[in-house]
Design an enzyme around this catalytic site. Structure first.
Site, PDB file in Angstrom:
ATOM      1  N   TYR A   1       0.836  -1.201   0.000  1.00 37.94           N
ATOM      2  CA  TYR A   1       0.000   0.000   0.000  1.00 37.94           C
ATOM      3  C   TYR A   1       0.873   1.253   0.000  1.00 37.94           C
ATOM      4  CZ  TYR A   1      -3.218   3.554   1.865  1.00 37.94           C
ATOM      5  OH  TYR A   1      -3.951   4.690   2.053  1.00 37.94           O
TER       6      TYR A   1
ATOM      7  N   GLU B   1     -11.433   6.488   5.849  1.00 41.33           N
ATOM      8  CA  GLU B   1     -10.756   7.236   6.907  1.00 41.33           C
ATOM      9  C   GLU B   1     -11.689   7.418   8.104  1.00 41.33           C
ATOM     10  OE1 GLU B   1      -7.703   7.956   7.200  1.00 41.33           O
ATOM     11  OE2 GLU B   1      -6.905   7.818   5.166  1.00 41.33           O
TER      12      GLU B   1
ATOM     13  N   TRP C   1      -4.923   1.447  10.638  1.00 43.98           N
ATOM     14  CA  TRP C   1      -5.169   1.470   9.202  1.00 43.98           C
ATOM     15  C   TRP C   1      -5.051   0.073   8.606  1.00 43.98           C
ATOM     16  CZ3 TRP C   1      -7.829   3.694   5.816  1.00 43.98           C
ATOM     17  CH2 TRP C   1      -7.593   3.487   4.453  1.00 43.98           C
TER      18      TRP C   1
END
Length: 204
Positions: free
Chosen positions: A34, A56, A64
């Site tokens: 990522y 988010e 995350w």
């Protein structure tokens, strides 16, 4: 500062490929992919911005990595983050999503995503979500040399938060919006010594 014994004092780790990455992106294969290919690269289309804004919001209070691992399930559950579809979700859809173990089952965040889809559609008459978010690009980007220097908010993220709330968006606090700006490439907070620094093409 990281306590990782392989990290340099600035919080970077040089991988077996010779490339320097921050500690958070150095050891986990999914996070490394990522970081190397997606985070901080420009996203300027409505659906792409809506997806990242939604994720988010779901990430708030969680790691995350948790969100990234669940992203395929999120995309399936939220019609690939098509605002036109998500805006039509009703109570039955909320219950369906609350029963979906593949996503984060938080009723407030699920309803926020539906609310934000409706707000996204309404913005089309005034330039659209992507243009609004990108209009808060600062004149200069941060240039952190250490993890400790990476900001978590900015004047622009505070202003963006206020602008989106005025437009009916929810779960768009300044810290969340700063993370969104980082993810979209609006600011470049890659550490100065990282191999990704300046790679977005937005800041040269």
């Amino acid at each position: 500062m990281s306590t990782d014994p392989t990290a340099t004092p600035d919080g970077l780790v040089t991988g077996d490929d010779g490339l320097a990455r921050p500690v958070w992106a150095a050891s986990d294969a999914m996070l490394r992919e990522y970081y190397d290919t997606e985070w901080g690269m420009p996203v300027r289309d409505e659906r792409g911005v809506f997806e990242r804004l939604s994720l988010e919001a779901f990430q708030s209070g969680l790691s995350w990595r948790t969100i990234l691992a669940k992203r395929p399930a999120f995309r399936a559950a939220f019609a690939d983050f098509d605002p036109d579809v998500v805006a039509t979700f009703g109570d039955d859809d909320v219950e369906r999503l609350m029963a979906d173990a593949g996503i984060v089952r938080n009723r407030a965040k699920i309803r926020a995503t539906i609310t934000n889809a409706t707000a996204t559609i309404a913005l089309r008459d005034d330039g659209g979500l992507a243009d609004l978010v990108w209009s808060f690009r600062p004149e200069v980007t941060p240039a952190p040399r250490t993890i400790a220097e990476v900001p978590t908010t900015s004047d622009e993220s505070v202003a963006l938060s206020k602008a989106l709330r005025k437009r009916g968006f929810v779960f768009v606090g300044p810290t969340t919006m700063h993370a969104l700006m980082e993810a979209l490439g609006i600011v470049d907070t890659h550490l100065v010594g990282s191999h990704r620094r300046g790679s977005s093409g937005v800041w040269g």
